[in-house]
Design a protein around this motif. Structure first.
Motif, short mmCIF file in Angstrom:
data_model
loop_
_atom_site.label_atom_id
_atom_site.label_comp_id
_atom_site.label_asym_id
_atom_site.label_seq_id
_atom_site.Cartn_x
_atom_site.Cartn_y
_atom_site.Cartn_z
N ARG A 63 0.20 -6.47 -5.46
CA ARG A 63 -0.96 -5.61 -5.28
C ARG A 63 -0.97 -4.49 -6.31
O ARG A 63 0.07 -4.00 -6.73
N ARG A 64 -2.19 -4.09 -6.69
CA ARG A 64 -2.44 -2.94 -7.55
C ARG A 64 -3.30 -1.96 -6.77
O ARG A 64 -3.90 -2.33 -5.76
N ARG A 65 -3.36 -0.74 -7.21
CA ARG A 65 -4.09 0.31 -6.51
C ARG A 65 -5.54 -0.10 -6.22
O ARG A 65 -6.07 0.14 -5.14
N GLU A 66 -6.18 -0.75 -7.18
CA GLU A 66 -7.59 -1.13 -6.99
C GLU A 66 -7.81 -2.13 -5.84
O GLU A 66 -8.91 -2.27 -5.33
N ASP A 67 -6.74 -2.79 -5.44
CA ASP A 67 -6.84 -3.73 -4.31
C ASP A 67 -7.08 -2.99 -2.99
O ASP A 67 -7.45 -3.63 -1.99
N TYR A 68 -6.91 -1.67 -2.97
CA TYR A 68 -7.07 -0.90 -1.74
C TYR A 68 -8.29 0.01 -1.79
O TYR A 68 -8.56 0.73 -0.84
N GLN A 69 -8.99 0.01 -2.90
CA GLN A 69 -10.18 0.85 -3.01
C GLN A 69 -11.40 0.08 -2.56
O GLN A 69 -11.57 -1.09 -2.89
N GLN A 70 -12.23 0.77 -1.80
CA GLN A 70 -13.44 0.10 -1.28
C GLN A 70 -14.68 0.78 -1.73
O GLN A 70 -14.75 1.83 -2.15
N TYR A 122 2.11 -1.39 -9.94
CA TYR A 122 1.92 -2.54 -9.06
C TYR A 122 3.11 -2.63 -8.12
O TYR A 122 4.17 -2.06 -8.38
N ARG A 144 0.83 -1.21 0.00
CA ARG A 144 0.00 0.00 0.00
C ARG A 144 0.87 1.26 0.00
O ARG A 144 0.60 2.21 -0.74
#
Length: 122
Positions: A115-122, A92, A82
């Motif tokens: 991990r990519r940025r979208e893995d942390y968006q909720q 990534y 992150r």
């Protein structure tokens, strides 16, 4: 395939683990990171403003890890990734974290996450 920045063999000390004895004193963790980044702009300009500042990222990782008390290596790897992805130019982050000597008869045990940025968006 994008260009890459590598941070190799970052050796830090932290509280990590689920067992009571692991929670009592800091242990070594070995961190390796690969960040996918387009390096063309920095290559052309030779200016730090066009580059991902890996020194700044590394300082943030050191602060996180040395002041944390994660139970799981998986959670630590997720948070290290992150930090890498906070720079919008990082596409990534692949993070490998090992605990040397965690298993008898094994040099180390660890995890690797991508991990990519979208893995942390909720």
């Amino acid at each position: 395939m994008p260009d890459q920045i590598h941070i190799a063999d970052l050796l830090l000390r932290t509280i990590i683990g689920i067992n009571e004895e692991e929670r009592e004193k800091k242990q070594d963790v070995l961190i390796n990171i690969t960040m996918g980044v387009d390096l063309k702009a920095a290559g052309h300009s030779d200016q730090i403003a066009d580059a991902v500042n890996y020194r700044t990222i590394t300082k943030e990782i050191i602060d996180l890890v040395e002041n944390s008390q994660f139970q799981l290596v998986e959670a630590m790897a997720h948070e290290v990734a992150r930090i890498c992805l906070e720079d919008a130019r990082v596409e990534y982050a692949e993070v490998r974290i090992e605990k040397p000597g965690a298993l008898r008869f094994a040099r180390s045990v660890g995890v690797s996450v991508v991990r990519r940025r979208e893995d942390y968006q909720q």
